[in-house]
Design a protein around this motif. Structure first.
Motif, PDB file in Angstrom:
ATOM      1  N   GLY A 151       9.080  10.522   8.501  1.00 12.92           N
ATOM      2  CA  GLY A 151       9.501   9.998   9.798  1.00 12.92           C
ATOM      3  C   GLY A 151       8.606   8.890  10.300  1.00 12.92           C
ATOM      4  N   LEU A 152       7.311   8.957   9.973  1.00 13.47           N
ATOM      5  CA  LEU A 152       6.399   7.888  10.373  1.00 13.47           C
ATOM      6  C   LEU A 152       6.379   6.758   9.343  1.00 13.47           C
ATOM      7  CD1 LEU A 152       4.208   6.772  12.273  1.00 13.47           C
ATOM      8  CD2 LEU A 152       2.517   7.962  10.854  1.00 13.47           C
ATOM      9  N   LEU A 153       6.135   7.101   8.093  1.00 13.49           N
ATOM     10  CA  LEU A 153       5.897   6.065   7.090  1.00 13.49           C
ATOM     11  C   LEU A 153       7.165   5.321   6.679  1.00 13.49           C
ATOM     12  CD1 LEU A 153       3.279   7.876   4.823  1.00 13.49           C
ATOM     13  CD2 LEU A 153       2.904   6.384   6.788  1.00 13.49           C
ATOM     14  N   ASP A 154       8.270   6.030   6.492  1.00 12.14           N
ATOM     15  CA  ASP A 154       9.493   5.371   6.028  1.00 12.14           C
ATOM     16  C   ASP A 154      10.295   4.733   7.155  1.00 12.14           C
ATOM     17  OD1 ASP A 154       8.839   6.755   3.534  1.00 12.14           O
ATOM     18  OD2 ASP A 154      10.881   6.235   2.936  1.00 12.14           O
ATOM     19  N   ILE A 155      10.255   5.338   8.329  1.00 13.33           N
ATOM     20  CA  ILE A 155      11.029   4.800   9.452  1.00 13.33           C
ATOM     21  C   ILE A 155      10.246   3.708  10.186  1.00 13.33           C
ATOM     22  CG2 ILE A 155      12.241   5.354  11.602  1.00 13.33           C
ATOM     23  CD1 ILE A 155      13.532   6.656   9.193  1.00 13.33           C
ATOM     24  N   CYS A 156       8.937   3.910  10.335  1.00 10.78           N
ATOM     25  CA  CYS A 156       8.151   3.026  11.208  1.00 10.78           C
ATOM     26  C   CYS A 156       7.203   2.066  10.493  1.00 10.78           C
ATOM     27  CB  CYS A 156       7.354   3.865  12.205  1.00 10.78           C
ATOM     28  SG  CYS A 156       8.379   4.789  13.360  1.00 10.78           S
ATOM     29  N   HIS A 157       6.847   2.357   9.250  1.00  9.85           N
ATOM     30  CA  HIS A 157       5.968   1.464   8.479  1.00  9.85           C
ATOM     31  C   HIS A 157       4.755   1.005   9.291  1.00  9.85           C
ATOM     32  CE1 HIS A 157       9.178   1.292   5.476  1.00  9.85           C
ATOM     33  NE2 HIS A 157      10.008   1.021   6.458  1.00  9.85           N
ATOM     34  N   PRO A 158       3.914   1.931   9.758  1.00  6.66           N
ATOM     35  CA  PRO A 158       2.760   1.551  10.582  1.00  6.66           C
ATOM     36  C   PRO A 158       1.775   0.677   9.807  1.00  6.66           C
ATOM     37  CG  PRO A 158       2.564   3.824   9.851  1.00  6.66           C
ATOM     38  CD  PRO A 158       3.938   3.379   9.467  1.00  6.66           C
ATOM     39  N   GLY A 208       0.131  11.971  14.138  1.00  4.19           N
ATOM     40  CA  GLY A 208      -1.046  11.276  14.635  1.00  4.19           C
ATOM     41  C   GLY A 208      -2.132  11.158  13.588  1.00  4.19           C
ATOM     42  N   GLN A 209      -2.317  12.205  12.797  1.00  3.47           N
ATOM     43  CA  GLN A 209      -3.356  12.163  11.772  1.00  3.47           C
ATOM     44  C   GLN A 209      -2.993  11.205  10.638  1.00  3.47           C
ATOM     45  OE1 GLN A 209      -5.471  16.132  11.027  1.00  3.47           O
ATOM     46  NE2 GLN A 209      -3.539  16.790  11.929  1.00  3.47           N
ATOM     47  N   ILE A 210      -1.713  11.158  10.280  1.00  7.18           N
ATOM     48  CA  ILE A 210      -1.282  10.211   9.248  1.00  7.18           C
ATOM     49  C   ILE A 210      -1.439   8.781   9.763  1.00  7.18           C
ATOM     50  CG2 ILE A 210       0.677   9.426   7.863  1.00  7.18           C
ATOM     51  CD1 ILE A 210       1.671  12.358   7.908  1.00  7.18           C
ATOM     52  N   ALA A 211      -1.126   8.562  11.040  1.00  5.64           N
ATOM     53  CA  ALA A 211      -1.321   7.237  11.627  1.00  5.64           C
ATOM     54  C   ALA A 211      -2.788   6.837  11.574  1.00  5.64           C
ATOM     55  CB  ALA A 211      -0.813   7.221  13.067  1.00  5.64           C
ATOM     56  N   ARG A 212      -3.699   7.788  11.809  1.00  6.55           N
ATOM     57  CA  ARG A 212      -5.123   7.502  11.724  1.00  6.55           C
ATOM     58  C   ARG A 212      -5.525   7.151  10.287  1.00  6.55           C
ATOM     59  NH1 ARG A 212      -8.446   5.905  14.822  1.00  6.55           N
ATOM     60  NH2 ARG A 212     -10.164   7.282  14.247  1.00  6.55           N
ATOM     61  N   ILE A 213      -4.957   7.865   9.324  1.00  3.69           N
ATOM     62  CA  ILE A 213      -5.240   7.550   7.919  1.00  3.69           C
ATOM     63  C   ILE A 213      -4.815   6.117   7.604  1.00  3.69           C
ATOM     64  CG2 ILE A 213      -4.522   8.077   5.532  1.00  3.69           C
ATOM     65  CD1 ILE A 213      -4.372  11.048   6.428  1.00  3.69           C
ATOM     66  N   LYS A 214      -3.726   5.675   8.244  1.00  4.44           N
ATOM     67  CA  LYS A 214      -3.226   4.315   8.037  1.00  4.44           C
ATOM     68  C   LYS A 214      -3.950   3.305   8.937  1.00  4.44           C
ATOM     69  CE  LYS A 214      -0.364   5.525   4.879  1.00  4.44           C
ATOM     70  NZ  LYS A 214      -0.551   5.045   3.489  1.00  4.44           N
ATOM     71  N   ARG A 215      -5.045   3.747   9.577  1.00  2.00           N
ATOM     72  CA  ARG A 215      -5.931   2.890  10.385  1.00  2.00           C
ATOM     73  C   ARG A 215      -5.226   2.303  11.614  1.00  2.00           C
ATOM     74  NH1 ARG A 215      -8.027  -1.494   7.178  1.00  2.00           N
ATOM     75  NH2 ARG A 215      -6.381  -1.178   5.639  1.00  2.00           N
ATOM     76  N   CYS A 216      -4.415   3.137  12.232  1.00  2.00           N
ATOM     77  CA  CYS A 216      -3.745   2.754  13.479  1.00  2.00           C
ATOM     78  C   CYS A 216      -4.491   3.353  14.672  1.00  2.00           C
ATOM     79  CB  CYS A 216      -2.303   3.249  13.502  1.00  2.00           C
ATOM     80  SG  CYS A 216      -1.252   2.543  12.222  1.00  2.00           S
ATOM     81  N   ARG A 217      -4.295   2.752  15.832  1.00  2.00           N
ATOM     82  CA  ARG A 217      -4.792   3.343  17.077  1.00  2.00           C
ATOM     83  C   ARG A 217      -3.746   4.349  17.528  1.00  2.00           C
ATOM     84  NH1 ARG A 217      -4.955   2.850  22.683  1.00  2.00           N
ATOM     85  NH2 ARG A 217      -7.023   3.350  23.517  1.00  2.00           N
ATOM     86  N   THR A 218      -4.172   5.593  17.761  1.00  2.00           N
ATOM     87  CA  THR A 218      -3.236   6.691  17.966  1.00  2.00           C
ATOM     88  C   THR A 218      -3.378   7.300  19.357  1.00  2.00           C
ATOM     89  OG1 THR A 218      -3.398   7.197  15.606  1.00  2.00           O
ATOM     90  CG2 THR A 218      -2.405   8.860  17.009  1.00  2.00           C
ATOM     91  N   VAL A 219      -2.257   7.373  20.082  1.00  2.00           N
ATOM     92  CA  VAL A 219      -2.226   7.912  21.439  1.00  2.00           C
ATOM     93  C   VAL A 219      -1.235   9.080  21.477  1.00  2.00           C
ATOM     94  CG1 VAL A 219      -1.735   7.430  23.866  1.00  2.00           C
ATOM     95  CG2 VAL A 219      -2.787   5.661  22.426  1.00  2.00           C
TER      96      VAL A 219
END
Length: 333
Positions: free
Chosen positions: A134-141, A161-172
């Motif tokens: 849902g995060l990686l395929d739909i949103c490509h952060p 949120g943790q996957i977004a952090r792994i992808k070096r995103c700012r997570t809220v």
């Protein structure tokens, strides 16, 4: 005898314990190509609320008198298929009951030495795969982007949120208690978060926490929180619609701002999804999630209620947002 939790009546508004009934039936037997499984852990999930309404959407609705459908982990008692043997640990849609007979081909055999078996209902199961695809395929952060997650302390949101952090995103993260926000920003490493129950102006709070706007919004709740997030989208932002939990118990549709025009201005994309659309790639997703778990790049927290008879109570507390992490029911060791 086999104990089962059945639907007594379609819930109106927030489900009540009286909407469920604990019954006994003869112990099932494994037919040709089937296995008889003794339940060890049950999963309760928000999507079940829609099925209890009796309406057919992407899945058949549960009718009064039927066993509640849901994922479970269990131990094989009897098998009539060479793929499984007694004492194997498996995961599948076994329902809210002590024993279930199911086609062996629908059951996933687990390695109890690789990870705790309960993770097959969480980080190494449907919620984990939902967060991953849902995060990686739909949103490509992309690195440096701001990712906002509603329902962030739940089973899916906490992993997103943790996957977004792994992808070096700012997570809220947005959640419903101070304890949940402490969990997100402390234990899980979210950059920021706020308790929506103590916030009167969601838009102002998001603007404060996302000074550079929102590039990715992972929507688990819908309603006013989503209305506020849409208003702060950046150009080419992506929105992944995973759930709408704020609406599941509504007795009539909730009216809100009409924000489609904002998508035009920001050239943004909103996409809903079902995790099963990625079924052909589940192995790849589970392999990566297992690696991150082994490397301690992702953490998980389980909220466990014991006893089949308490499954309705566990489901209701999850729908009320009382859980942190994954809500499970433990049936037997």
């Amino acid at each position: 005898m086999n104990r089962q939790v059945t639907l007594a009546a379609a819930p109106v508004g927030m489900p009540q314990e009286s909407d469920f009934r604990l019954v006994e039936s003869p112990l099932p037997h494994a037919g040709a190509g089937e296995a008889l499984v003794r339940t060890l852990y049950l999963s309760v999930d928000p999507y079940m609320r829609g099925r209890m309404s009796g309406r057919n959407t992407y899945a058949r609705g549960v009718q009064p008198g039927e066993v509640i459908v849901g994922g479970a982990v269990g131990r094989v008692v009897e098998s009539n298929d060479p793929r499984l043997a007694p004492d194997d640990i498996v995961e599948g849609m076994l329902g809210w009951q002590d024993y279930a007979a199911a086609p062996a081909k629908t059951l996933r055999k687990l390695d109890p030495n690789a990870a705790p078996i309960s993770t097959a209902l969480y980080v190494l199961g449907m919620p984990g795969l939902t967060a991953y695809f849902g995060l990686l395929d739909i949103c490509h952060p992309q690195p440096g982007e701001t990712v906002v997650i509603s329902g962030a302390a739940g089973a899916v949101g906490s992993l997103v949120g943790q996957i977004a952090r792994i992808k070096r995103c700012r997570t809220v993260g947005i959640a419903g208690s101070a304890e949940k926000i402490r969990y997100l920003t402390g234990d899980l490493g979210f950059d920021a978060g706020f308790n929506y129950k103590e916030t009167t102006d969601y838009s102002a709070r998001l603007k404060q926490l996302c000074p550079n706007g929102i590039d990715v919004y992972f929507d688990n709740v819908g309603g006013p929180i989503t209305d506020a997030a849409i208003g702060l989208l950046n150009t080419r932002a992506r929105v992944s619609v995973c759930g709408q939990t704020s609406q599941y118990n509504a007795e009539k549709p909730e009216m809100g701002p009409r924000w489609l025009g904002q998508l035009i201005v920001k050239q943004a994309r909103v996409e809903g999804f079902l995790v099963n659309q990625f079924a052909e790639r589940f192995e790849d997703g589970l392999r990566q999630l297992s690696t991150w778990l082994r490397e301690k790049k992702i953490k998980y927290r389980e909220d466990v209620v014991e006893g089949l008879e308490n499954t309705p109570r566990a489901f209701i507390r999850m729908m009320q947002g009382c859980n942190i992490g994954k809500q499970l029911v433990k049936i037997e060791e």
